[in-house]
Design an enzyme around this catalytic site. Structure first.
Site, short mmCIF file in Angstrom:
data_model
loop_
_atom_site.label_atom_id
_atom_site.label_comp_id
_atom_site.label_asym_id
_atom_site.label_seq_id
_atom_site.Cartn_x
_atom_site.Cartn_y
_atom_site.Cartn_z
N SER A 155 0.43 -0.88 -0.18
CA SER A 155 0.20 0.06 0.34
C SER A 155 0.84 1.08 0.20
CB SER A 155 -0.70 -0.13 1.03
OG SER A 155 -1.56 1.50 1.24
N TYR A 168 -2.54 -1.00 10.36
CA TYR A 168 -2.30 -1.29 8.59
C TYR A 168 -1.37 -1.06 7.79
CZ TYR A 168 -3.87 -1.04 3.69
OH TYR A 168 -3.88 -1.32 2.41
P1 NAI Z 1 -11.83 -5.51 -1.00
O1 NAI Z 1 -12.17 -6.29 0.23
O2 NAI Z 1 -12.38 -5.40 -2.83
O3 NAI Z 1 -11.10 -7.77 -1.18
C1 NAI Z 1 -9.99 -7.99 -0.33
C2 NAI Z 1 -10.27 -9.44 -0.36
O4 NAI Z 1 -9.12 -9.95 -0.01
C3 NAI Z 1 -11.99 -9.68 0.11
O5 NAI Z 1 -12.49 -10.52 -1.05
C4 NAI Z 1 -11.42 -10.10 1.07
O6 NAI Z 1 -12.42 -11.47 1.62
C5 NAI Z 1 -10.54 -10.49 1.80
N1 NAI Z 1 -10.31 -10.83 2.76
C6 NAI Z 1 -10.41 -10.37 3.66
N2 NAI Z 1 -9.22 -11.16 4.67
C7 NAI Z 1 -9.11 -12.05 4.71
C8 NAI Z 1 -8.31 -13.71 5.08
N3 NAI Z 1 -7.72 -13.27 6.07
N4 NAI Z 1 -8.30 -14.62 4.08
C9 NAI Z 1 -8.14 -14.21 2.93
N5 NAI Z 1 -9.10 -13.48 2.41
C10 NAI Z 1 -9.45 -12.16 3.16
O7 NAI Z 1 -10.52 -4.88 -0.55
P2 NAI Z 1 -9.25 -4.23 -1.87
O8 NAI Z 1 -9.45 -2.67 -2.34
O9 NAI Z 1 -8.67 -5.26 -3.18
O10 NAI Z 1 -7.71 -4.54 -1.50
C11 NAI Z 1 -6.98 -5.33 -1.99
C12 NAI Z 1 -5.73 -5.42 -1.47
O11 NAI Z 1 -5.51 -4.23 -1.61
C13 NAI Z 1 -5.65 -5.51 0.00
O12 NAI Z 1 -4.46 -6.29 0.85
C14 NAI Z 1 -5.72 -4.01 0.39
O13 NAI Z 1 -4.84 -3.54 2.02
C15 NAI Z 1 -4.82 -3.68 -0.81
N6 NAI Z 1 -4.83 -2.04 -0.64
C16 NAI Z 1 -6.03 -1.34 -1.14
C17 NAI Z 1 -6.31 -0.03 -2.05
C18 NAI Z 1 -7.51 0.38 -1.99
O14 NAI Z 1 -7.47 2.21 -2.12
N7 NAI Z 1 -8.76 0.05 -2.38
C19 NAI Z 1 -4.76 0.54 -0.79
C20 NAI Z 1 -3.83 0.20 -0.92
C21 NAI Z 1 -3.85 -1.15 -1.11
#
Ligand code: NAI
Length: 299
Positions: A155, A168
């Protein structure tokens, strides 16, 4: 002419599989889509089974062809990660890429109010989850003997002190550094480890980025004048996860619309940055030669 060693044998066999954790939503889901479009087979691992079912429903042809499968897995559990990696390896017999993407927002609040349980949960998912993903990817890829690529999703919060909640940000910083240290260990096996650092991306996890861009605080901070979408991350992940980046390892790629480049905008706050004021000319420091910085009429 210098013969080019392609680094790994990724992409050299037609049937290759990617494992994408957190593959049922947001960035992970877009990444799954892109790998499928490029002809890969994919296992999407996620804790959320209903999102997983929705992903499969979206791709009936790929499911029927055995090119897409869902694994219910908690990335903080070694047993689950090991099982998901084995499932991915057995899909085509060749696990070529693992994307450690699953994530949550984690502990919120001031450090004086943050509980050990919430801190540990945050690190279990965001940091241990990546460690386990790299560990089990590496075991399988080493046994296959054909190299591979691992892409970790960190991130912008890993790179600066106030772009995310404290636990985080600290956990994501560990992801950037894990990518470096594991890259050095796994390089001789032709296994590359890189990471992406998303800025504000419109996904279910980041409702503020999804709420419209024009006129927002984000629009003032971010140099590129449009909202970051999961697809922007998917293409960067694909680049790092495929043979398109054969000689790149141990790196992070900020995919953030220029937020990291813009930094804290100290010059803007202190009035010393000519881009935000009306100064022009050259400052020659203490050389004894006269500086010519002066105010210019605003147009
Ligand atoms: P999202 O919430 O749309 O997708 C994340 C997915 O990870 C979800 O489907 C959730 O069920 C799954 N998940 C959560 N905990 C889990 C676990 N313990 N085991 C297996 N699956 C699990 O979120 P997004 O935004 O697509 O995030 C993806 C990655 O990008 C994350 O690592 C997040 O920290 C990172 N990120 C996102 C940003 C944003 O602005 N959306 C910014 C910086 C980083």
């Amino acid at each position: 002419m210098i013969p080019i060693d392609n680094g790994t044998t990724e992409n050299s066999t037609p049937a290759q599989t990617a494992l994408v954790t957190g593959g049922a939503s947001g960035i992970g889901r877009s990444t799954v889509r892109l790998f499928l479009t490029r002809g890969w087979s994919v296992v999407a691992a996620d804790l959320n089974e209903s999102s997983g079912r929705a992903l499969l429903d979206e791709h009936p042809n790929e499911v029927a062809a055995g090119r897409l499968a869902f694994a219910r897995a908690d990335v903080s559990s070694e047993e689950d990660v090991e099982r998901a990696a084995a499932q991915a390896a057995s899909l085509t017999g060749h696990l070529a890429c693992v994307v450690n993407n699953a994530g949550i927002g984690g502990a919120f609040g001031r450090i004086t109010e943050t509980s050990v349980e919430d801190w540990d949960y945050t690190f279990a998912v965001l940091s241990r989850g990546v460690f386990l993903g790299v560990k089990h990817a590496a075991k399988i890829m080493q046994a296959q003997g054909t190299g591979g690529a691992i892409v970790n999703v960190a991130s912008l919060a890993a790179l600066t002190g106030d772009a995310g909640p404290q636990a985080y940000s600290a956990a994501k910083a560990s992801v950037v550094h894990m990518s470096r240290v594991f890259a050095t260990e796994l390089g001789p096996h032709r296994i590359r480890v890189n990471c992406v650092c998303p800025g504000a991306i419109a996904t279910p996890l980041n409702p503020s980025a999804s709420r419209g861009f024009d006129g927002s605080e984000l629009a003032r901070a971010q140099p590129l004048p449009f909202v970051g979408e999961p697809e922007h991350l998917a293409s960067a992940i694909y680049f790092l996860g495929s043979s398109e980046s054969s000689f790149v390892t141990g790196q992070y790629l900020a995919v953030d619309g220029g937020l990291e480049a813009a930094g804290p905008r100290l010059g803007q706050y202190l009035g010393t940055d000519p881009r935000y004021g009306s100064l022009v000319g050259v400052n020659r420091g203490n050389t004894g030669v006269k500086s010519t910085v002066h105010g210019k009429a605003t147009q």
